[in-house]
Design a protein around this motif. Structure first.
Motif, PDB file in Angstrom:
ATOM      1  N   ARG A   1       0.884  -1.161   0.000  1.00  0.00           N
ATOM      2  CA  ARG A   1       0.000   0.000   0.000  1.00  0.00           C
ATOM      3  C   ARG A   1       0.923   1.212   0.000  1.00  0.00           C
ATOM      4  O   ARG A   1       1.510   1.533   1.024  1.00  0.00           O
ATOM      5  CB  ARG A   1      -0.895   0.058   1.237  1.00  0.00           C
ATOM      6  N   GLY A   2       1.063   1.826  -1.139  1.00  0.00           N
ATOM      7  CA  GLY A   2       1.979   2.938  -1.236  1.00  0.00           C
ATOM      8  C   GLY A   2       2.457   3.077  -2.664  1.00  0.00           C
ATOM      9  O   GLY A   2       1.659   3.054  -3.600  1.00  0.00           O
ATOM     10  N   ILE A   3       3.751   3.188  -2.848  1.00  0.00           N
ATOM     11  CA  ILE A   3       4.345   3.434  -4.156  1.00  0.00           C
ATOM     12  C   ILE A   3       4.980   2.139  -4.662  1.00  0.00           C
ATOM     13  O   ILE A   3       5.768   1.505  -3.960  1.00  0.00           O
ATOM     14  CB  ILE A   3       5.391   4.563  -4.054  1.00  0.00           C
ATOM     15  N   ASN A   4       4.639   1.772  -5.901  1.00  0.00           N
ATOM     16  CA  ASN A   4       5.075   0.482  -6.425  1.00  0.00           C
ATOM     17  C   ASN A   4       6.589   0.339  -6.510  1.00  0.00           C
ATOM     18  O   ASN A   4       7.116  -0.774  -6.507  1.00  0.00           O
ATOM     19  CB  ASN A   4       4.460   0.230  -7.796  1.00  0.00           C
ATOM     20  N   ILE A   5       7.297   1.465  -6.595  1.00  0.00           N
ATOM     21  CA  ILE A   5       8.756   1.405  -6.605  1.00  0.00           C
ATOM     22  C   ILE A   5       9.273   0.703  -5.351  1.00  0.00           C
ATOM     23  O   ILE A   5      10.252  -0.043  -5.394  1.00  0.00           O
ATOM     24  CB  ILE A   5       9.352   2.824  -6.702  1.00  0.00           C
ATOM     25  N   VAL A   6       8.593   0.918  -4.229  1.00  0.00           N
ATOM     26  CA  VAL A   6       9.010   0.315  -2.959  1.00  0.00           C
ATOM     27  C   VAL A   6       8.873  -1.201  -3.036  1.00  0.00           C
ATOM     28  O   VAL A   6       9.756  -1.945  -2.597  1.00  0.00           O
ATOM     29  CB  VAL A   6       8.199   0.896  -1.790  1.00  0.00           C
ATOM     30  N   LEU A   7       7.766  -1.662  -3.593  1.00  0.00           N
ATOM     31  CA  LEU A   7       7.586  -3.103  -3.789  1.00  0.00           C
ATOM     32  C   LEU A   7       8.666  -3.650  -4.716  1.00  0.00           C
ATOM     33  O   LEU A   7       9.290  -4.678  -4.422  1.00  0.00           O
ATOM     34  CB  LEU A   7       6.204  -3.382  -4.372  1.00  0.00           C
ATOM     35  N   GLY A   8       8.911  -2.961  -5.839  1.00  0.00           N
ATOM     36  CA  GLY A   8       9.882  -3.440  -6.807  1.00  0.00           C
ATOM     37  C   GLY A   8      11.294  -3.507  -6.250  1.00  0.00           C
ATOM     38  O   GLY A   8      12.011  -4.488  -6.468  1.00  0.00           O
ATOM     39  N   MET A   9      11.690  -2.466  -5.517  1.00  0.00           N
ATOM     40  CA  MET A   9      13.041  -2.454  -4.968  1.00  0.00           C
ATOM     41  C   MET A   9      13.213  -3.521  -3.894  1.00  0.00           C
ATOM     42  O   MET A   9      14.242  -4.204  -3.839  1.00  0.00           O
ATOM     43  CB  MET A   9      13.361  -1.068  -4.401  1.00  0.00           C
ATOM     44  N   THR A  10      12.209  -3.693  -3.049  1.00  0.00           N
ATOM     45  CA  THR A  10      12.278  -4.724  -2.006  1.00  0.00           C
ATOM     46  C   THR A  10      12.359  -6.112  -2.633  1.00  0.00           C
ATOM     47  O   THR A  10      13.164  -6.959  -2.230  1.00  0.00           O
ATOM     48  CB  THR A  10      11.059  -4.635  -1.081  1.00  0.00           C
ATOM     49  N   TYR A  11      11.522  -6.336  -3.635  1.00  0.00           N
ATOM     50  CA  TYR A  11      11.515  -7.623  -4.337  1.00  0.00           C
ATOM     51  C   TYR A  11      12.872  -7.902  -4.985  1.00  0.00           C
ATOM     52  O   TYR A  11      13.420  -9.006  -4.855  1.00  0.00           O
ATOM     53  CB  TYR A  11      10.407  -7.598  -5.382  1.00  0.00           C
ATOM     54  N   CYS A  12      13.410  -6.905  -5.670  1.00  0.00           N
ATOM     55  CA  CYS A  12      14.700  -7.097  -6.357  1.00  0.00           C
ATOM     56  C   CYS A  12      15.829  -7.393  -5.378  1.00  0.00           C
ATOM     57  O   CYS A  12      16.676  -8.257  -5.638  1.00  0.00           O
ATOM     58  CB  CYS A  12      15.028  -5.867  -7.194  1.00  0.00           C
TER      59      CYS A  12
ATOM     60  N   ILE B   1      16.345   1.608   2.192  1.00  0.00           N
ATOM     61  CA  ILE B   1      17.006   1.904   0.915  1.00  0.00           C
ATOM     62  C   ILE B   1      15.998   2.510  -0.065  1.00  0.00           C
ATOM     63  O   ILE B   1      16.288   3.502  -0.751  1.00  0.00           O
ATOM     64  CB  ILE B   1      17.635   0.626   0.331  1.00  0.00           C
ATOM     65  N   ALA B   2      14.806   1.924  -0.128  1.00  0.00           N
ATOM     66  CA  ALA B   2      13.772   2.427  -1.037  1.00  0.00           C
ATOM     67  C   ALA B   2      13.328   3.831  -0.648  1.00  0.00           C
ATOM     68  O   ALA B   2      13.138   4.699  -1.517  1.00  0.00           O
ATOM     69  CB  ALA B   2      12.580   1.476  -1.044  1.00  0.00           C
ATOM     70  N   LEU B   3      13.162   4.085   0.647  1.00  0.00           N
ATOM     71  CA  LEU B   3      12.744   5.410   1.099  1.00  0.00           C
ATOM     72  C   LEU B   3      13.817   6.448   0.820  1.00  0.00           C
ATOM     73  O   LEU B   3      13.514   7.593   0.460  1.00  0.00           O
ATOM     74  CB  LEU B   3      12.395   5.365   2.587  1.00  0.00           C
TER      75      LEU B   3
END
Length: 211
Positions: free
Chosen positions: A48-59, A82-84
């Motif tokens: 719930r937020g910005i998809n970049i955060v999901l993508g970076m965490t996943y990567c 790191i994402a923030l």
């Protein structure tokens, strides 16, 4: 705004997300992924937020070969920071305004999967509300998590079936959109049924569709 709903039992978890996203700098709406499976660990991430955060965490989890749910639990706070930091440093390009004005630090990332240490399915919600400090809470062994939800919307039913999950999600979209009409909330409802050994994805139809 987005929605992430979780129904947790010792041997099964249901996780639902919507698909509507807002493009960078408010350039219209589209469909995007708000959950991602780490199949080697049979663990699910939902944002719930910005998809970049999901993508970076996943990567990061993939690149560093984090092997289990329990190891992911320890690693995710660092990945979120790191994402923030990235959102903060590139906010003008991403949002057209400073990160704090774009509410870029208001992120909620859920991790769902089988914990060997606990001997059951587990769900953790990591959050950063208005800062880069990461908080986390764990659902009870038999529990549900609804986000967004307010007391004014009443007491939600347990979303322990796809039909009940859809019912709850429609309420969230109707009420949430009335509060914040421009927030990305809606599109299709996607469901993942997760056990220790298996993950099943399905679409539960449309929640809303912008013209």
């Amino acid at each position: 705004m987005s929605l992430v709903n979780i129904h947790l039992q010792p041997n099964r978890a249901l996780v639902a997300v919507d698909t509507e996203v807002m493009y960078a700098k408010g350039a219209g709406y589209g469909a995007g992924a708000k959950m991602a499976l780490l199949p080697h660990a049979n663990a699910l991430l939902a944002i719930r937020g910005i998809n970049i955060v999901l993508g970076m965490t996943y990567c990061h989890a993939i690149l560093e070969s984090i092997p289990t749910f329990d190891a992911l639990e320890k690693a995710i706070p660092g990945y979120l920071r790191i994402a923030l930091d990235y959102l903060d440093s590139d906010a003008q390009n991403l949002f057209g305004k400073p990160a704090i004005e774009a509410q870029a630090f208001n992120q909620e990332l859920s991790l769902v999967g089988y914990s060997e240490q606990r001997g059951r399915m587990c769900a953790l919600v990591f959050s950063s509300k208005g800062s880069k400090d990461i908080g986390v809470f764990e659902l009870e062994e038999r529990d549900a998590h609804f986000s967004p939800w307010t007391e004014a919307w009443g007491d939600p039913i347990a979303p322990d079936t796809p039909e009940r999950m859809r019912f709850i999600s429609l309420l969230q979209v109707d009420n949430g959109s009335a509060m914040e009409p421009d927030a990305p909330l809606g599109g299709r409802l996607l469901l993942c049924e997760l056990t220790k050994e298996e993950a099943k994805f399905s679409s539960l139809g449309w929640l809303s569709e912008r013209v």
